[in-house]
Design a protein around this motif. Structure first.
Motif, mmCIF file in Angstrom:
data_model
loop_
_atom_site.group_PDB
_atom_site.id
_atom_site.type_symbol
_atom_site.label_atom_id
_atom_site.label_comp_id
_atom_site.label_asym_id
_atom_site.label_seq_id
_atom_site.Cartn_x
_atom_site.Cartn_y
_atom_site.Cartn_z
ATOM 1 N N GLU A 81 32.949 51.638 -18.696
ATOM 2 C CA GLU A 81 32.363 50.312 -18.890
ATOM 3 C C GLU A 81 31.519 50.219 -20.161
ATOM 4 O O GLU A 81 30.928 49.178 -20.438
ATOM 5 C CB GLU A 81 31.512 49.929 -17.681
ATOM 6 C CG GLU A 81 32.303 49.818 -16.393
ATOM 7 C CD GLU A 81 33.322 48.690 -16.425
ATOM 8 O OE1 GLU A 81 33.006 47.614 -16.962
ATOM 9 O OE2 GLU A 81 34.440 48.899 -15.930
ATOM 10 N N LEU A 82 31.459 51.306 -20.918
ATOM 11 C CA LEU A 82 30.683 51.308 -22.160
ATOM 12 C C LEU A 82 31.514 50.638 -23.245
ATOM 13 O O LEU A 82 32.648 51.021 -23.499
ATOM 14 C CB LEU A 82 30.324 52.741 -22.546
ATOM 15 C CG LEU A 82 29.186 52.913 -23.533
ATOM 16 C CD1 LEU A 82 27.881 52.385 -22.959
ATOM 17 C CD2 LEU A 82 29.033 54.367 -23.909
ATOM 18 N N GLN A 83 30.937 49.630 -23.889
ATOM 19 C CA GLN A 83 31.684 48.845 -24.872
ATOM 20 C C GLN A 83 31.478 49.326 -26.300
ATOM 21 O O GLN A 83 32.320 49.090 -27.165
ATOM 22 C CB GLN A 83 31.289 47.376 -24.768
ATOM 23 C CG GLN A 83 31.623 46.795 -23.422
ATOM 24 C CD GLN A 83 31.062 45.410 -23.242
ATOM 25 O OE1 GLN A 83 30.247 44.947 -24.028
ATOM 26 N NE2 GLN A 83 31.497 44.742 -22.193
ATOM 27 N N TYR A 84 30.354 49.994 -26.561
ATOM 28 C CA TYR A 84 30.033 50.397 -27.931
ATOM 29 C C TYR A 84 29.131 51.612 -27.886
ATOM 30 O O TYR A 84 28.215 51.687 -27.068
ATOM 31 C CB TYR A 84 29.317 49.245 -28.653
ATOM 32 C CG TYR A 84 28.769 49.619 -30.007
ATOM 33 C CD1 TYR A 84 29.586 49.637 -31.127
ATOM 34 C CD2 TYR A 84 27.424 49.968 -30.169
ATOM 35 C CE1 TYR A 84 29.090 49.983 -32.374
ATOM 36 C CE2 TYR A 84 26.926 50.309 -31.414
ATOM 37 C CZ TYR A 84 27.747 50.314 -32.508
ATOM 38 O OH TYR A 84 27.264 50.664 -33.733
ATOM 39 N N VAL A 85 29.388 52.575 -28.767
ATOM 40 C CA VAL A 85 28.522 53.748 -28.924
ATOM 41 C C VAL A 85 28.371 54.012 -30.410
ATOM 42 O O VAL A 85 29.359 54.132 -31.128
ATOM 43 C CB VAL A 85 29.136 55.015 -28.265
ATOM 44 C CG1 VAL A 85 28.191 56.197 -28.412
ATOM 45 C CG2 VAL A 85 29.465 54.781 -26.818
ATOM 46 N N ASP A 86 27.115 54.106 -30.887
ATOM 47 C CA ASP A 86 26.915 54.468 -32.295
ATOM 48 C C ASP A 86 26.689 55.974 -32.402
ATOM 49 O O ASP A 86 26.766 56.702 -31.421
ATOM 50 C CB ASP A 86 25.795 53.653 -32.944
ATOM 51 C CG ASP A 86 24.400 54.016 -32.459
ATOM 52 O OD1 ASP A 86 24.254 54.952 -31.644
ATOM 53 O OD2 ASP A 86 23.444 53.364 -32.906
ATOM 54 N N SER A 87 26.433 56.448 -33.594
ATOM 55 C CA SER A 87 26.318 57.892 -33.825
ATOM 56 C C SER A 87 25.155 58.517 -33.054
ATOM 57 O O SER A 87 25.257 59.663 -32.611
ATOM 58 C CB SER A 87 26.188 58.188 -35.317
ATOM 59 O OG SER A 87 25.040 57.557 -35.844
ATOM 60 N N SER A 88 24.072 57.791 -32.857
ATOM 61 C CA SER A 88 22.959 58.360 -32.089
ATOM 62 C C SER A 88 23.358 58.514 -30.622
ATOM 63 O O SER A 88 22.972 59.492 -29.964
ATOM 64 C CB SER A 88 21.704 57.508 -32.222
ATOM 65 O OG SER A 88 21.916 56.212 -31.700
ATOM 66 N N GLY A 89 24.152 57.597 -30.103
ATOM 67 C CA GLY A 89 24.634 57.706 -28.737
ATOM 68 C C GLY A 89 25.569 58.887 -28.571
ATOM 69 O O GLY A 89 25.499 59.617 -27.577
ATOM 70 N N ILE A 90 26.446 59.081 -29.543
ATOM 71 C CA ILE A 90 27.349 60.231 -29.497
ATOM 72 C C ILE A 90 26.549 61.530 -29.546
ATOM 73 O O ILE A 90 26.838 62.481 -28.829
ATOM 74 C CB ILE A 90 28.381 60.162 -30.637
ATOM 75 C CG1 ILE A 90 29.332 58.987 -30.387
ATOM 76 C CG2 ILE A 90 29.160 61.473 -30.760
ATOM 77 C CD1 ILE A 90 30.253 58.673 -31.517
ATOM 78 N N GLY A 91 25.514 61.555 -30.376
ATOM 79 C CA GLY A 91 24.664 62.742 -30.466
ATOM 80 C C GLY A 91 24.003 63.064 -29.139
ATOM 81 O O GLY A 91 23.960 64.229 -28.717
ATOM 82 N N VAL A 92 23.500 62.047 -28.451
ATOM 83 C CA VAL A 92 22.853 62.273 -27.153
ATOM 84 C C VAL A 92 23.880 62.725 -26.118
ATOM 85 O O VAL A 92 23.602 63.596 -25.292
ATOM 86 C CB VAL A 92 22.114 60.991 -26.694
ATOM 87 C CG1 VAL A 92 21.644 61.114 -25.268
ATOM 88 C CG2 VAL A 92 20.940 60.705 -27.607
#
Length: 70
Positions: free
Chosen positions: A52-63
Motif C-alpha cells: 500500500e506504499l505509494q512513494y518512497v524516497d532515498s531516506s525511506g529506502i535507507g531506513v
C-alpha cells in the motif's frame, strides 16, 4: 504515512508492519522507531508489507535497509 503493526494468531513471534501512503524524509523516522521498538521488545521476525506504499524516497529506502541490520 500510516503504520499498522499486526501479529498473526498462529505466529506470535512475528510482527507484520504494513506501510501505506508515502515514506519520505519526514515520515521515515516513524517507521524506524516502530521497528526499533519491536526489536527492543524481543521481536524475532518482522515482515514489512509495502503493497500500500505509494512513494518512497532515498531516506525511506535507507531506513528500510537499516531495519534489516538487527
Amino acid at each position: 504515512m500510516n503504520i499498522t503493526v499486526t501479529t498473526p494468531e498462529t505466529e506470535p513471534a512475528i510482527r507484520i508492519v504494513t506501510l501505506s501512503g508515502e515514506m519520505d524524509l519526514y515520515s521515515s523516522s516513524a517507521f524506524k522507531e516502530e521497528v526499533t521498538g519491536i526489536w527492543e521488545a524481543g521481536g524475532t521476525r518482522v515482515i514489512v508489507d509495502l503493497t500500500e506504499l505509494q512513494y518512497v524516497d532515498s531516506s525511506g529506502i535507507g531506513v528500510l535497509l537499516l531495519s534489516l541490520i538487527h
